[in-house]
Enzyme design. Sequence first.
Site, mmCIF file in Angstrom:
data_model
loop_
_atom_site.group_PDB
_atom_site.id
_atom_site.type_symbol
_atom_site.label_atom_id
_atom_site.label_comp_id
_atom_site.label_asym_id
_atom_site.label_seq_id
_atom_site.Cartn_x
_atom_site.Cartn_y
_atom_site.Cartn_z
ATOM 1 N N GLY A 1 24.508 0.482 169.116
ATOM 2 C CA GLY A 1 24.681 1.161 170.400
ATOM 3 C C GLY A 1 24.626 0.237 171.600
ATOM 4 N N GLN B 1 14.684 -1.610 169.958
ATOM 5 C CA GLN B 1 15.223 -2.908 169.505
ATOM 6 C C GLN B 1 15.000 -4.037 170.513
ATOM 7 O OE1 GLN B 1 18.643 -0.348 167.371
ATOM 8 N NE2 GLN B 1 19.255 -2.459 167.715
ATOM 9 N N GLY C 1 23.195 -24.950 144.502
ATOM 10 C CA GLY C 1 22.336 -26.104 144.269
ATOM 11 C C GLY C 1 23.070 -27.117 143.400
ATOM 12 N N ALA D 1 23.121 -18.621 145.256
ATOM 13 C CA ALA D 1 23.666 -18.698 146.617
ATOM 14 C C ALA D 1 24.561 -17.495 146.913
ATOM 15 C CB ALA D 1 24.464 -19.993 146.783
ATOM 16 N N ASN E 1 19.250 -23.075 139.627
ATOM 17 C CA ASN E 1 19.071 -24.067 138.569
ATOM 18 C C ASN E 1 18.561 -25.415 139.039
ATOM 19 O OD1 ASN E 1 19.177 -24.263 135.728
ATOM 20 N ND2 ASN E 1 20.791 -25.799 135.980
ATOM 21 N N ILE E 2 19.029 -25.878 140.183
ATOM 22 C CA ILE E 2 18.576 -27.217 140.598
ATOM 23 C C ILE E 2 17.055 -27.194 140.769
ATOM 24 C CG2 ILE E 2 18.823 -26.970 143.125
ATOM 25 C CD1 ILE E 2 20.064 -29.822 143.097
ATOM 26 N N GLU E 3 16.523 -26.050 141.212
ATOM 27 C CA GLU E 3 15.072 -25.918 141.375
ATOM 28 C C GLU E 3 14.381 -25.762 140.016
ATOM 29 O OE1 GLU E 3 14.286 -26.643 144.216
ATOM 30 O OE2 GLU E 3 15.841 -25.946 145.583
ATOM 31 N N LYS F 1 19.294 -38.005 141.735
ATOM 32 C CA LYS F 1 18.947 -38.940 142.815
ATOM 33 C C LYS F 1 17.658 -38.549 143.524
ATOM 34 C CE LYS F 1 23.649 -40.389 143.777
ATOM 35 N NZ LYS F 1 24.847 -39.932 144.489
HETATM 36 C C1 LIG Z 1 18.509 -20.206 152.250
HETATM 37 C C2 LIG Z 1 17.997 -21.177 151.257
HETATM 38 N N1 LIG Z 1 16.992 -20.822 150.433
HETATM 39 C C3 LIG Z 1 16.537 -21.693 149.506
HETATM 40 C C4 LIG Z 1 17.059 -22.952 149.403
HETATM 41 C C5 LIG Z 1 16.524 -23.928 148.367
HETATM 42 N N2 LIG Z 1 17.541 -24.093 147.286
HETATM 43 C C6 LIG Z 1 18.405 -25.118 147.305
HETATM 44 S S1 LIG Z 1 19.442 -25.120 145.998
HETATM 45 C C7 LIG Z 1 18.723 -23.734 145.375
HETATM 46 C C8 LIG Z 1 19.222 -23.128 144.076
HETATM 47 C C9 LIG Z 1 20.590 -22.542 144.201
HETATM 48 O O1 LIG Z 1 20.896 -21.793 143.028
HETATM 49 P P1 LIG Z 1 22.393 -21.458 142.715
HETATM 50 O O2 LIG Z 1 23.113 -21.101 143.938
HETATM 51 O O3 LIG Z 1 22.460 -20.486 141.612
HETATM 52 O O4 LIG Z 1 22.997 -22.874 142.257
HETATM 53 P P2 LIG Z 1 22.636 -23.679 140.891
HETATM 54 O O5 LIG Z 1 21.613 -24.724 141.261
HETATM 55 O O6 LIG Z 1 22.113 -22.716 139.908
HETATM 56 O O7 LIG Z 1 23.936 -24.302 140.482
HETATM 57 C C10 LIG Z 1 17.688 -23.283 146.193
HETATM 58 C C11 LIG Z 1 16.876 -22.080 145.941
HETATM 59 C C12 LIG Z 1 18.084 -23.288 150.331
HETATM 60 N N3 LIG Z 1 18.654 -24.497 150.350
HETATM 61 N N4 LIG Z 1 18.551 -22.387 151.225
HETATM 62 MG MG LIG Z 2 22.613 -20.712 139.588
#
Ligand SMILES: Cc1ncc(C[n+]2csc(CCOP(=O)(O)OP(=O)(O)O)c2C)c(N)n1
Ligand SMILES: [Mg+2]
Length: 571
Positions: free
Chosen positions: A29, A114, A392, A443, A472-474, A546
């Site tokens: 609004g 708001q 990631g 993501a 996965n990277i985590e 890395k």
């Molecule tokens: C908004 C946000 N939250 C958390 C992170 C930390 N983070 C970086 S990579 C990642 C994992 C991403 O998982 P996915 O998109 O499934 O990719 P994959 O590593 O599995 O290929 C996270 C949680 C970030 N960079 N940005």
């Molecule tokens: Mg993933």
Amino acid sequence: MTASRSVAGWIARFIAARGPARVFGLQGGHIQPIWDELGRAGVPIVDVRHEGAAVHMAAAHALLTGEPGVALVTSGPGVTNCVTSVANADLERAPVLVIGGCPPARQEQMGPLQGTPHVDILRPVTRSARTLRTAEHVVRELDAALARAQGSDGLPGPVYVEIPTDVLRTKIADAAVLSEFLLRRSAPRSLPDPVAIERAAQLLCRARRPLVISGRGATGAGAALASLLDASGAVYLDTQESRGILPAGHPAHVGAMRGAAMRDADLVLTVGRKLDYQLGYGSPAAFPDARFVRISAYAAERDDNRPGEVAVGGDVAAALTQLAAATRGHPRALDVEWRDALRSRHAERSQRHVATLAKLPPGADGRMHPNRIFAALAGLLPDDAIGVADGGDILSFARLSLATGTYLDAGAFGCLGVGVPYANAAALAFPGRRVVAVCGDGAFGLHAMEIDTAARHGCKAVFVIANNAAWNIERVDQQLNYGGRVSGTLLGDSDYAAMARAFGLHAERVADPAALEAALARAFDNAPALVDVVVTRDTVSSDLEKGLSIVPDWQALAAWDNAERGRYGQG
Ligand SMILES: Cc1ncc(C[n+]2csc(CCOP(=O)(O)OP(=O)(O)O)c2C)c(N)n1
Ligand SMILES: [Mg+2]
């Protein structure tokens, strides 16, 4: 009677005259007077499912088209939902005008609907953030905000303005608004100092192992960059910010030999590029032998972390062209053997890398390697395709293997969630070009609802989900560096194709790598479309290898961190 219109009407008129082809937003609004007037002024609005996505779309629109992006969001949660995307646009140096709703001035400080201090919240991540309270000055303020977004007063980036709803409804006389504010005008071009050019040319010609690195500030200077590289014989590294400004086939590219090029260089020219964590902050830890020349129109891209012995300001294309011409007057000390060896090792490595993509075996879980996605995409992406990457591990793989001339990704902010909105904006801006977003399943989830925006607005993008059922990277970081204590990093093996079909997209789930290319081809033919690709978790990406995900103390990468500790006597 004197002609007049409401402030909202003037804002719509300003955007129609000065703004981009479309505005991205989510209604409320507080902003309805502007929303309504935009419709009457014939400015299309792409209505999204989360305000953060509107700002991501506006940023992508700006980065891809050169027009400023505009996002329109309502007061309170509408604005605060944008904080992440505004901060991302800040680091991406994307010229975006965010127009927020604001409670009526007559209810200020009384507990209005708001109400929250938007301007204070956004100030640190914008070039300017202001409440426009004086009806007669709104158009002048919009003009100033747009100029700032486009770099009139420092780096380009996001600006925020809000107009209280009662001010939006205020009528002002046509005569109160200067017509100059409705004219498009280009910023004055300042030329580089010839003395600085000559000094830079001397350094460049005396260098044996010169390296040029470009960034966002080199946008639009591709031809001039090529002429400098041709004239000087320097080797070249692009960064995600400037991918594609130099054609992939140009012989100066040595991206596959990045580490060696940085280690060996005796002179580094940064062109519109900050020396941020991706470049080791310019430290001797990453560039042990180099002197620096910094070229940019903006001090923030010249003076950060490691000032150059020569700083070249002014228009970047002009600087590169003049520098190329100036080098022709000097004998060159270039170590041709070094350069040729780097080039040929780069070519050999790149070819070997491309050849392996399609051959990588599945993981122990039997699921395909994520690089199979890039192998399957390779034959489907013409030169003008636009690639987006988000995630990631998959982002790390994409940076090495998603071969599109135009490219955007989660960037220096590591902003998970940009994938779908960026691709949507790209597809709307360039309906004749193929657009693909490769997103991790994690993501993708952050702005997954934007596939609905794609369906409703006909954004003909293809969304490829690298589905490893994990952040996965985590997860791998936990496995390798935290004693295998995997916690909170697993996701369900969800069927994102089924989800996409629910919104009316063409969608397929693919587990067999042999079926992938045909599925992607069908996706491009039926876009907007989603391909959910079942990939393995059993990978170690180069970013993980890395050390990026362990976040070392001094540097982003473990090797540089070790070298930095050595410099600080902490070996
Ligand atoms: C908004 C946000 N939250 C958390 C992170 C930390 N983070 C970086 S990579 C990642 C994992 C991403 O998982 P996915 O998109 O499934 O990719 P994959 O590593 O599995 O290929 C996270 C949680 C970030 N960079 N940005
Ligand atoms: Mg993933």
